[in-house]
Every structure is written in structure tokens, then in C-alpha cells.
Design a protein around this motif. Structure first.
Motif, PDB file in Angstrom:
ATOM      1  N   ALA A 174      71.258  -3.997  22.766  1.00 12.02           N
ATOM      2  CA  ALA A 174      72.125  -3.693  22.607  1.00 12.02           C
ATOM      3  C   ALA A 174      73.092  -2.421  24.018  1.00 12.02           C
ATOM      4  CB  ALA A 174      72.057  -2.989  21.080  1.00 12.02           C
ATOM      5  N   TRP A 175      71.977  -1.198  23.999  1.00 14.00           N
ATOM      6  CA  TRP A 175      72.560  -0.596  25.309  1.00 14.00           C
ATOM      7  C   TRP A 175      72.797  -1.100  26.362  1.00 14.00           C
ATOM      8  CZ3 TRP A 175      71.545   1.362  29.205  1.00 14.00           C
ATOM      9  CH2 TRP A 175      71.511   2.823  29.698  1.00 14.00           C
ATOM     10  N   ALA A 176      72.085  -1.426  27.003  1.00 11.01           N
ATOM     11  CA  ALA A 176      71.481  -2.616  28.360  1.00 11.01           C
ATOM     12  C   ALA A 176      72.735  -3.267  28.463  1.00 11.01           C
ATOM     13  CB  ALA A 176      70.631  -2.968  28.442  1.00 11.01           C
ATOM     14  N   LEU A 177      73.380  -4.074  27.306  1.00 11.03           N
ATOM     15  CA  LEU A 177      74.049  -5.314  27.241  1.00 11.03           C
ATOM     16  C   LEU A 177      75.346  -4.474  27.219  1.00 11.03           C
ATOM     17  CD1 LEU A 177      72.223  -7.856  24.995  1.00 11.03           C
ATOM     18  CD2 LEU A 177      73.506  -8.371  27.488  1.00 11.03           C
TER      19      LEU A 177
ATOM     20  N   VAL B 210      78.811  -6.397  22.024  1.00 13.72           N
ATOM     21  CA  VAL B 210      77.388  -6.201  21.000  1.00 13.72           C
ATOM     22  C   VAL B 210      77.587  -5.642  20.413  1.00 13.72           C
ATOM     23  CG1 VAL B 210      75.712  -5.970  21.314  1.00 13.72           C
ATOM     24  CG2 VAL B 210      76.818  -5.538  23.178  1.00 13.72           C
ATOM     25  N   THR B 211      77.183  -7.322  19.162  1.00 11.93           N
ATOM     26  CA  THR B 211      77.225  -6.378  17.756  1.00 11.93           C
ATOM     27  C   THR B 211      75.689  -5.827  17.501  1.00 11.93           C
ATOM     28  OG1 THR B 211      79.585  -7.414  16.700  1.00 11.93           O
ATOM     29  CG2 THR B 211      77.629  -6.591  15.216  1.00 11.93           C
TER      30      THR B 211
ATOM     31  N   VAL C 130      79.511  -1.649  21.953  1.00  9.25           N
ATOM     32  CA  VAL C 130      78.192  -1.231  21.379  1.00  9.25           C
ATOM     33  C   VAL C 130      79.343  -1.120  19.937  1.00  9.25           C
ATOM     34  CG1 VAL C 130      76.022  -1.563  20.166  1.00  9.25           C
ATOM     35  CG2 VAL C 130      76.572  -1.435  23.203  1.00  9.25           C
ATOM     36  N   ARG C 131      78.719  -1.979  18.954  1.00  5.64           N
ATOM     37  CA  ARG C 131      79.848  -2.149  17.517  1.00  5.64           C
ATOM     38  C   ARG C 131      78.252  -1.731  16.482  1.00  5.64           C
ATOM     39  NH1 ARG C 131      84.259  -5.658  15.530  1.00  5.64           N
ATOM     40  NH2 ARG C 131      83.667  -6.159  17.491  1.00  5.64           N
ATOM     41  N   TRP C 132      78.085  -0.904  15.904  1.00  8.61           N
ATOM     42  CA  TRP C 132      77.239  -1.061  14.556  1.00  8.61           C
ATOM     43  C   TRP C 132      77.442  -1.577  13.360  1.00  8.61           C
ATOM     44  CZ3 TRP C 132      75.801   0.599  10.252  1.00  8.61           C
ATOM     45  CH2 TRP C 132      74.408   1.319   9.173  1.00  8.61           C
TER      46      TRP C 132
ATOM     47  N   ALA D 263      81.532 -10.837  19.181  1.00  7.47           N
ATOM     48  CA  ALA D 263      81.141 -10.224  19.509  1.00  7.47           C
ATOM     49  C   ALA D 263      80.370 -11.758  21.273  1.00  7.47           C
ATOM     50  CB  ALA D 263      80.355  -9.375  19.664  1.00  7.47           C
ATOM     51  N   ASP D 264      80.279 -10.504  21.981  1.00 10.58           N
ATOM     52  CA  ASP D 264      79.700 -12.059  23.170  1.00 10.58           C
ATOM     53  C   ASP D 264      78.036 -12.016  22.444  1.00 10.58           C
ATOM     54  OD1 ASP D 264      82.198 -12.177  24.911  1.00 10.58           O
ATOM     55  OD2 ASP D 264      80.890 -10.425  26.187  1.00 10.58           O
TER      56      ASP D 264
END
Length: 85
Positions: free
Chosen positions: A8-11, A18-19, A45-47, A61-62
Motif C-alpha cells: 500500500a505504501w509503495a503503490l 490506494v485503499t 493511501v486511505r485506510w 481507488a486504483d
């Protein structure tokens, strides 16, 4: 959990929306990804607690990265059934 967090972080750093869906009852990704304000401060990034419903804002999200329970245990049955849908 470690792989989901890293992915998630890298994307997000690469510019993808990213979700990070935490479908594990323990919700360990919250400890790392969610800051004091109650949201993920990582770029793009969304959690989200649990799997997002289709059409919900969290599903916009993508990429949706899912952290779940061990796939061989019964706790993963709902997660696997939803992935097949």
C-alpha cells in the motif's frame, strides 16, 4: 500484514490511489498506517476497516490492498467468498 502495509505504501508513493482494507479482526494495519488524527497520512493511501462495499467511497481507488486473517483458518471464509463474487 507487513506485505499489505509495504505494498500500500509503495503503490501510494508511485502515485496510485490506494485503499488499504483491513479485513483482519485484529486490525494490525491500523497500528502502523493510521495516525493520531484517525486517518492514514501516507501519500495517496486511505485506510478502511473491513472490505469496502462496491460503490462506496473506499472502493474508489486504483488499487485495493487487503490485509486479512490467515487464509487457512475459518476466519478467512467470508473474505474468500467475497473475493470470488
Amino acid at each position: 500484514t507487513t506485505a499489505a502495509l509495504a505494498l500500500a505504501w509503495a503503490l501510494g508513493q508511485a502515485g496510485r490511489r490506494v485503499t488499504l482494507a483491513d479485513a483482519d479482526p485484529v486490525q494490525a494495519t491500523r497500528l502502523v498506517a493510521v495516525g493520531p488524527a484517525g486517518r492514514c497520512d501516507w501519500r495517496n493511501v486511505r485506510w478502511h476497516a473491513g472490505l469496502p462495499d462496491p460503490g462506496s467511497p473506499a472502493a474508489d481507488a486504483d488499487v485495493i490492498v487487503v490485509d486479512g486473517p490467515a487464509l487457512l483458518g475459518s476466519a478467512a471464509d467470508d473474505l474468500l467468498a467475497r473475493a470470488d463474487a
